[in-house]
Design a protein around this motif. Structure first.
Motif, PDB file in Angstrom:
ATOM      1  N   GLY A   1       0.802  -1.216   0.000  1.00 37.00           N
ATOM      2  CA  GLY A   1       0.000   0.000   0.000  1.00 37.00           C
ATOM      3  C   GLY A   1       0.833   1.261   0.000  1.00 37.00           C
ATOM      4  N   ASP A   2       0.267   2.334   0.513  1.00 37.53           N
ATOM      5  CA  ASP A   2       0.875   3.662   0.504  1.00 37.53           C
ATOM      6  C   ASP A   2       1.308   4.028   1.921  1.00 37.53           C
ATOM      7  N   GLN A   3       2.567   4.431   2.105  1.00 38.59           N
ATOM      8  CA  GLN A   3       3.057   4.807   3.430  1.00 38.59           C
ATOM      9  C   GLN A   3       2.288   5.981   4.031  1.00 38.59           C
ATOM     10  N   GLU A   4       1.686   6.804   3.211  1.00 44.29           N
ATOM     11  CA  GLU A   4       0.905   7.932   3.722  1.00 44.29           C
ATOM     12  C   GLU A   4      -0.244   7.477   4.606  1.00 44.29           C
ATOM     13  N   ASP A   5      -0.656   6.212   4.456  1.00 46.76           N
ATOM     14  CA  ASP A   5      -1.787   5.692   5.227  1.00 46.76           C
ATOM     15  C   ASP A   5      -1.350   5.007   6.529  1.00 46.76           C
ATOM     16  N   LEU A   6      -0.038   4.944   6.771  1.00 48.36           N
ATOM     17  CA  LEU A   6       0.463   4.267   7.965  1.00 48.36           C
ATOM     18  C   LEU A   6       0.063   5.022   9.234  1.00 48.36           C
ATOM     19  N   LYS A   7      -0.412   4.267  10.232  1.00 49.27           N
ATOM     20  CA  LYS A   7      -0.724   4.816  11.550  1.00 49.27           C
ATOM     21  C   LYS A   7      -0.134   3.888  12.602  1.00 49.27           C
ATOM     22  N   ARG A   8       0.422   4.483  13.667  1.00 50.23           N
ATOM     23  CA  ARG A   8       0.773   3.711  14.853  1.00 50.23           C
ATOM     24  C   ARG A   8      -0.350   3.866  15.864  1.00 50.23           C
ATOM     25  N   HIS A   9      -0.563   2.840  16.689  1.00 47.14           N
ATOM     26  CA  HIS A   9      -1.630   2.867  17.688  1.00 47.14           C
ATOM     27  C   HIS A   9      -1.087   2.508  19.067  1.00 47.14           C
ATOM     28  N   LEU A  10      -1.565   3.206  20.073  1.00 50.13           N
ATOM     29  CA  LEU A  10      -1.416   2.779  21.458  1.00 50.13           C
ATOM     30  C   LEU A  10      -2.823   2.509  21.959  1.00 50.13           C
ATOM     31  N   VAL A  11      -3.072   1.259  22.357  1.00 48.68           N
ATOM     32  CA  VAL A  11      -4.413   0.812  22.733  1.00 48.68           C
ATOM     33  C   VAL A  11      -4.437   0.519  24.229  1.00 48.68           C
ATOM     34  N   CYS A  12      -5.462   1.031  24.913  1.00 53.56           N
ATOM     35  CA  CYS A  12      -5.658   0.802  26.343  1.00 53.56           C
ATOM     36  C   CYS A  12      -6.908  -0.044  26.533  1.00 53.56           C
ATOM     37  N   VAL A  13      -6.769  -1.148  27.280  1.00 53.84           N
ATOM     38  CA  VAL A  13      -7.838  -2.132  27.433  1.00 53.84           C
ATOM     39  C   VAL A  13      -8.143  -2.333  28.918  1.00 53.84           C
ATOM     40  N   ASN A  14      -9.400  -2.447  29.252  1.00 55.54           N
ATOM     41  CA  ASN A  14      -9.822  -2.791  30.605  1.00 55.54           C
ATOM     42  C   ASN A  14      -9.467  -4.248  30.870  1.00 55.54           C
ATOM     43  N   ARG A  15      -8.625  -4.509  31.877  1.00 53.84           N
ATOM     44  CA  ARG A  15      -8.137  -5.873  32.086  1.00 53.84           C
ATOM     45  C   ARG A  15      -9.225  -6.816  32.599  1.00 53.84           C
ATOM     46  N   GLU A  16     -10.312  -6.270  33.144  1.00 51.70           N
ATOM     47  CA  GLU A  16     -11.362  -7.128  33.682  1.00 51.70           C
ATOM     48  C   GLU A  16     -12.255  -7.720  32.606  1.00 51.70           C
ATOM     49  N   ASN A  17     -12.563  -6.926  31.572  1.00 55.48           N
ATOM     50  CA  ASN A  17     -13.529  -7.400  30.577  1.00 55.48           C
ATOM     51  C   ASN A  17     -13.054  -7.297  29.134  1.00 55.48           C
ATOM     52  N   GLY A  18     -11.844  -6.759  28.904  1.00 59.44           N
ATOM     53  CA  GLY A  18     -11.327  -6.661  27.543  1.00 59.44           C
ATOM     54  C   GLY A  18     -11.883  -5.493  26.744  1.00 59.44           C
ATOM     55  N   LYS A  19     -12.664  -4.638  27.361  1.00 60.67           N
ATOM     56  CA  LYS A  19     -13.211  -3.486  26.644  1.00 60.67           C
ATOM     57  C   LYS A  19     -12.099  -2.489  26.314  1.00 60.67           C
ATOM     58  N   VAL A  20     -12.075  -2.016  25.068  1.00 56.88           N
ATOM     59  CA  VAL A  20     -11.096  -1.001  24.668  1.00 56.88           C
ATOM     60  C   VAL A  20     -11.519   0.339  25.262  1.00 56.88           C
ATOM     61  N   LEU A  21     -10.688   0.862  26.156  1.00 55.35           N
ATOM     62  CA  LEU A  21     -10.986   2.143  26.800  1.00 55.35           C
ATOM     63  C   LEU A  21     -10.629   3.305  25.895  1.00 55.35           C
ATOM     64  N   TRP A  22      -9.505   3.191  25.203  1.00 52.42           N
ATOM     65  CA  TRP A  22      -9.143   4.175  24.191  1.00 52.42           C
ATOM     66  C   TRP A  22      -8.100   3.617  23.243  1.00 52.42           C
ATOM     67  N   ASP A  23      -8.078   4.177  22.045  1.00 56.85           N
ATOM     68  CA  ASP A  23      -7.152   3.775  20.978  1.00 56.85           C
ATOM     69  C   ASP A  23      -6.656   5.057  20.321  1.00 56.85           C
ATOM     70  N   LYS A  24      -5.385   5.402  20.589  1.00 57.31           N
ATOM     71  CA  LYS A  24      -4.822   6.638  20.062  1.00 57.31           C
ATOM     72  C   LYS A  24      -3.889   6.330  18.891  1.00 57.31           C
ATOM     73  N   SER A  25      -4.129   6.986  17.773  1.00 59.73           N
ATOM     74  CA  SER A  25      -3.288   6.799  16.592  1.00 59.73           C
ATOM     75  C   SER A  25      -2.269   7.919  16.490  1.00 59.73           C
ATOM     76  N   ILE A  26      -1.093   7.573  15.989  1.00 61.87           N
ATOM     77  CA  ILE A  26       0.024   8.526  15.862  1.00 61.87           C
ATOM     78  C   ILE A  26       0.476   8.541  14.422  1.00 61.87           C
ATOM     79  N   ASP A  27       0.538   9.737  13.827  1.00 64.92           N
ATOM     80  CA  ASP A  27       1.015   9.861  12.456  1.00 64.92           C
ATOM     81  C   ASP A  27       2.499   9.547  12.393  1.00 64.92           C
ATOM     82  N   PRO A  28       2.946   8.872  11.329  1.00 62.77           N
ATOM     83  CA  PRO A  28       4.347   8.458  11.254  1.00 62.77           C
ATOM     84  C   PRO A  28       5.256   9.536  10.693  1.00 62.77           C
ATOM     85  N   TYR A  29       6.525   9.445  11.057  1.00 61.47           N
ATOM     86  CA  TYR A  29       7.547  10.169  10.308  1.00 61.47           C
ATOM     87  C   TYR A  29       7.718   9.453   8.975  1.00 61.47           C
ATOM     88  N   LEU A  30       7.785  10.209   7.880  1.00 59.85           N
ATOM     89  CA  LEU A  30       7.957   9.628   6.554  1.00 59.85           C
ATOM     90  C   LEU A  30       9.138  10.273   5.843  1.00 59.85           C
TER      91      LEU A  30
END
Length: 451
Positions: free
Chosen positions: A96-125
């Motif tokens: 694909g195209d590197q312009e579409d690349l995203k990094r993610h840091l995902v935070c999950v509730n350890r009791e039930n697996g619910k995603v509390l937040w998912d933050k995407s970071i634009d890459p250096y290109l």
């Protein structure tokens, strides 16, 4: 401040506040960095750990991840953090195209697996091209680290990014934008010390860089060409003078730095030649570096100045490992490489046992079938051994998780797999409060004994 509160609160209330102030933000059961407490791979928990599981048995929860990654999950209190990437490099044939690349840091509730937040970071290109050996692990290979108040994620050329526990971005700092000499990508993980985030920017800058935890500004940097070809992560070691030292292995040597200033304290001959992927471990004032194809396993006494190879090397062993890191427990050093479990004596380096893992018949058949899971990945697993509750855990890239009994006698307790996950299991599991957290390129699991 205490006088002001004392005038308003009862003695009991004040005692509670003072107790809260004295307690660290992370607790003993947290698995807050690569391979848990000081990168040892050993959990101090005493809770009963599961030995067997399937897709339904002893699985507390499982969730789909927003993208692949080889980074390991970490566990801090009631939260689990893991990094991923998306948008580019999901298919070797059509990245694909590197312009579409995203990094993610995902935070999950350890009791039930619910995603509390998912933050995407634009890459250096431009980023490294997806293909060849780089595609064996990709764009999310560094394990994040947390102090219980903030979580810090290292994304190679994109830099180090700090978030609070609610997912608010606090700062982002570059630590270099070079590529490794082998074009294999980057994977070393950061650690925390006092007010510092210490980042092994081996490929990005041939440097060890310390950043201020609050601002992301550079506090010190130690540059050396010897960092090139390093994929292991540093640990903290108590020096003989009571100081804390940052220790890691680079190709051919072991280096120790003053944690406060970054100045080199001592160095020693180490394993490897052109590259070194494993992380060192420590016990009883000694450092153990696992040998690979270019060198033997070495034990070195901590301390001294300059080159301590002649004075501090305790023993060398012809036993060698692979990509993953070992662990040391009750005087024994363990590792698994290419389906061979090895245990040696930490005091002498002498072999205690070396045994081949028993693979389930169904997976032996799959290994012979073109396109089978065992046929899609090399036999060189990327994950490292971890241990708790008298058990050693090791997961292959194909998703087979072996459980061995700790001790001088080899005993394979079980081998488990998730039958519905055809992903790549390159990450080392995390352990916390009797629970095992496993991630593949597709999913994140919480495995625990059903009460």
């Amino acid at each position: 401040m205490q006088d002001r509160y004392a005038a308003r609160l009862s003695a009991l209330g004040l005692s509670i506040i003072l107790l809260a102030i004295s307690v660290p933000h992370t607790i003993a059961s947290d698995w807050s960095r690569f391979r848990g407490p000081n990168g040892s791979g050993v959990s101090p928990d005493t809770e009963t750990m599961p030995a067997t599981w399937t897709d339904t048995e002893n699985v507390k929860w499982s969730i789909d991840l927003p993208g692949p990654g080889s980074s390991c999950p970490i566990v801090v209190g009631d939260k689990v953090f893991v990094t991923c990437w998306s948008g580019y490099g999901l298919d070797r044939n059509e990245p694909g195209d590197q312009e579409d690349l995203k990094r993610h840091l995902v935070c999950v509730n350890r009791e039930n697996g619910k995603v509390l937040w998912d933050k995407s970071i634009d890459p250096y290109l431009p980023e490294d091209e997806y293909g060849g050996m780089f595609a064996e692990h990709g764009y999310a290979s560094h394990t994040p680290v947390s102090d219980g108040e903030k979580v810090y994620a290292f994304f190679g050329k994109t830099g180090v990014v700090a978030f609070d526990m609610d997912g608010n971005k606090l700062w982002q700092t570059s630590v270099g934008m070079e590529s490794g000499i082998q074009n294999w990508g980057t994977a070393s993980s950061p650690l925390l010390y006092k007010n510092l985030v210490i980042v092994p920017a081996a490929a990005e800058n041939h440097a060890l860089v310390a950043l201020d935890k609050e601002t992301g500004s550079e506090v010190w940097k130690q540059e050396a060409e010897g960092f090139a070809g390093t994929w292991g992560s540093p640990i903290l070691v108590d020096g003989p003078d009571g100081d804390k030292q940052v220790v890691l292995a680079v190709p051919g040597e072991i280096w120790a730095f003053n944690s406060d200033s970054g100045k080199l304290k001592w160095y020693s001959k180490g394993p490897g030649d052109n590259s070194y992927t494993s992380s060192v471990v420590t016990s009883d004032g000694n450092i153990f570096a696992l040998g690979n194809r270019d060198g033997d396993t070495i034990a070195v006494k901590v301390g001294g100045k300059g080159d301590v190879s002649e004075s501090n090397i305790l023993w060398t062993s012809r036993e060698r490992g692979g990509i993953g890191s070992p662990l040391v427990h009750d005087g024994l050093i363990y590792w698994i490489s290419r389906d061979i479990a090895t245990c040696i004596d930490a005091a002498t380096g002498e072999e205690v046992y070396q045994e081949r893992l028993e693979t389930p018949p169904a997976d032996e058949t799959a290994a012979e079938e073109a396109g089978g899971r065992r046929g899609r990945f090399s036999n060189s697993s990327y994950s490292s051994v971890v241990a708790a509750d008298g058990k050693l855990y090791f997961i292959t890239r194909q998703g087979l998780c072996y459980v061995l009994k700790l001790g001088p006698e080899f005993e394979q307790l079980a081998v488990n797999r998730f039958g519905n996950d055809e992903g790549d299991f390159s990450a080392t599991p995390a352990i916390s409060d009797g629970e095992l957290f496993i991630r593949s390129s597709e999913k994140l699991y919480c495995v625990a004994e059903k009460k």
